[in-house]
Design a protein around this motif. Structure first.
Motif, PDB file in Angstrom:
ATOM      1  N   ALA A   3       0.834  -1.203   0.000  1.00  0.00           N
ATOM      2  CA  ALA A   3       0.000   0.000   0.000  1.00  0.00           C
ATOM      3  C   ALA A   3       0.869   1.253   0.000  1.00  0.00           C
ATOM      4  N   ALA A   4       0.246   2.374  -0.296  1.00  0.00           N
ATOM      5  CA  ALA A   4       0.974   3.649  -0.297  1.00  0.00           C
ATOM      6  C   ALA A   4       1.556   3.952   1.076  1.00  0.00           C
ATOM      7  N   THR A   5       0.936   3.406   2.119  1.00  0.00           N
ATOM      8  CA  THR A   5       1.415   3.610   3.487  1.00  0.00           C
ATOM      9  C   THR A   5       2.581   2.690   3.840  1.00  0.00           C
ATOM     10  N   GLY A   6       2.915   1.751   2.906  1.00  0.00           N
ATOM     11  CA  GLY A   6       4.004   0.816   3.152  1.00  0.00           C
ATOM     12  C   GLY A   6       3.562  -0.524   3.703  1.00  0.00           C
ATOM     13  N   GLU A   7       2.280  -0.681   4.009  1.00  0.00           N
ATOM     14  CA  GLU A   7       1.790  -1.959   4.524  1.00  0.00           C
ATOM     15  C   GLU A   7       1.861  -3.036   3.443  1.00  0.00           C
ATOM     16  N   VAL A   8       2.285  -4.231   3.849  1.00  0.00           N
ATOM     17  CA  VAL A   8       2.487  -5.338   2.921  1.00  0.00           C
ATOM     18  C   VAL A   8       1.380  -6.366   3.093  1.00  0.00           C
ATOM     19  N   ALA A  27       5.477 -14.931   5.488  1.00  0.00           N
ATOM     20  CA  ALA A  27       5.520 -13.758   6.360  1.00  0.00           C
ATOM     21  C   ALA A  27       6.857 -13.664   7.088  1.00  0.00           C
ATOM     22  N   VAL A  28       7.362 -14.798   7.569  1.00  0.00           N
ATOM     23  CA  VAL A  28       8.672 -14.799   8.232  1.00  0.00           C
ATOM     24  C   VAL A  28       9.764 -14.431   7.233  1.00  0.00           C
ATOM     25  N   GLY A  58      12.494  -6.602   6.672  1.00  0.00           N
ATOM     26  CA  GLY A  58      12.328  -5.910   7.937  1.00  0.00           C
ATOM     27  C   GLY A  58      10.941  -5.336   8.126  1.00  0.00           C
ATOM     28  N   VAL A  59       9.949  -5.905   7.421  1.00  0.00           N
ATOM     29  CA  VAL A  59       8.574  -5.407   7.484  1.00  0.00           C
ATOM     30  C   VAL A  59       7.647  -6.549   7.899  1.00  0.00           C
ATOM     31  N   LEU A  60       6.828  -6.293   8.903  1.00  0.00           N
ATOM     32  CA  LEU A  60       5.819  -7.268   9.312  1.00  0.00           C
ATOM     33  C   LEU A  60       4.625  -7.165   8.373  1.00  0.00           C
ATOM     34  N   PRO A  61       4.300  -8.223   7.604  1.00  0.00           N
ATOM     35  CA  PRO A  61       3.133  -8.160   6.725  1.00  0.00           C
ATOM     36  C   PRO A  61       1.869  -7.827   7.517  1.00  0.00           C
ATOM     37  N   ALA A  62       1.102  -6.882   6.989  1.00  0.00           N
ATOM     38  CA  ALA A  62      -0.112  -6.463   7.674  1.00  0.00           C
ATOM     39  C   ALA A  62      -1.241  -7.465   7.490  1.00  0.00           C
ATOM     40  N   ASP A  68       0.967 -11.317  14.159  1.00  0.00           N
ATOM     41  CA  ASP A  68       1.684 -10.353  15.001  1.00  0.00           C
ATOM     42  C   ASP A  68       3.136 -10.804  15.132  1.00  0.00           C
ATOM     43  N   LEU A  69       3.973  -9.887  15.592  1.00  0.00           N
ATOM     44  CA  LEU A  69       5.407 -10.142  15.621  1.00  0.00           C
ATOM     45  C   LEU A  69       5.760 -11.319  16.520  1.00  0.00           C
TER      46      LEU A  69
END
Length: 281
Positions: free
Chosen positions: A151-156, A186-187, A194-198, A216-217
């Motif tokens: 997304a434009a916000t960086g969410e994956v 996701a891992v 370095g991004v947690l998939p939303a 969640d992380l």
């Protein structure tokens, strides 16, 4: 896709979602597929699924305005040619009537896809993306992700297409394997980007259902430990050749019963742990 599952590349052995699931289900099945590489003819459902995946990949290569249902239907025949062109052996035992039926089923699945998403409204970051990352303990993860949206916000968002229906008695196991696969991706993305998939999204095209999951992380860090434990167990078995059968209801669909001691068969001589060649995913 079938061509990805069978592709061999000269890389160090790695853990993929499918091979991890194989080992959890039955260590001997892992050996037959990942080490012995016994031939396993694809089912019509697998061939159909590969065609649908190839068509969707080609669809998203087009400008958004062109990704209409008629275009998706028109991409089925070229996708078929691509899949069987990469592996001509897939046509063994497939007559013209079977081919036509599979193509029609693929078009129906793509038609149903439009009731789940509108591909004209967004651009994925990548399709059929190879993800590969080495974890802190040296475990190498490798796999192909059907689609990654950012997304434009960086969410994956990680998206996977499922084109077949599991038998009713195996449905729960099939869904567990699907979510295991999504957490694996996701891992891999967490450690490589370095991004947690939303969101993890499963699209069941045959059932026209969407399953969304938000990891969640802490959960992914626990799952990462599960993956490293699986890989250590695989390496231990690989060093000794001790891959034992683990009979279950899934044996009914196994193509290797003739080689399985649980069914009176004898495995081929153990070829040893592969040094560099390994199925890609």
């Amino acid at each position: 896709m079938i061509e990805q599952a069978e592709q061999q590349v000269r890389r160090r052995p790695a853990l993929s979602p499918s091979r991890a699931s194989d080992f959890k289900q039955c260590p001997l099945l892992y050996r037959f597929r990942a080490i012995d590489r016994l031939p396993e003819p694809p089912s019509p459902a697998q061939l159909r699924g590969s065609v649908v995946h190839a068509a969707l990949e080609q669809l998203y290569a087009l400008p958004p305005a062109e990704r209409v249902p008629a275009t998706a239907a028109a991409l089925v025949a070229p996708a078929w040619q691509r899949v069987v062109g990469e592996q001509p052996g897939l046509l063994d035992g497939v007559d013209a009537a079977t081919r036509d039926d599979l193509l029609e089923q693929a078009r129906a699945l793509l038609s149903g896809y439009y009731r789940l998403e509108d591909p004209t409204r967004f651009d994925p970051q990548s399709c059929e993306q190879l993800v590969e990352v080495e974890l802190a303990d040296g475990t190498l993860l490798r796999g192909f992700v059907d689609r990654i949206d950012v997304a434009a916000t960086g969410e994956v968002r990680v998206v996977d297409y499922k084109t077949g229906k599991a038998p009713p008695e195996a449905r729960a196991l099939a869904e567990f394997k699907a979510m295991f696969q999504m957490k694996f991706y996701a891992v891999a993305l967490l450690r490589s980007r370095g991004v947690l998939p939303a969101r993890l999204r499963l699209l069941y095209l045959a059932d026209e259902q969407v399953l969304d999951y938000t990891p969640d992380l802490d959960e992914l860090e626990r799952f990462e430990k599960t993956l490293t434990a699986i890989w250590r167990a695989i390496q231990s078995a690989g060093a000794t050749g001790d891959f034992r059968p683990q009979p279950s209801r899934m044996c009914d669909w196994c193509a290797h019963q003739a080689h399985c001691p649980a069914f009176g068969g004898t495995p081929p001589p153990y070829p040893g742990w592969p040094e560099v060649a390994e199925p890609a995913a």
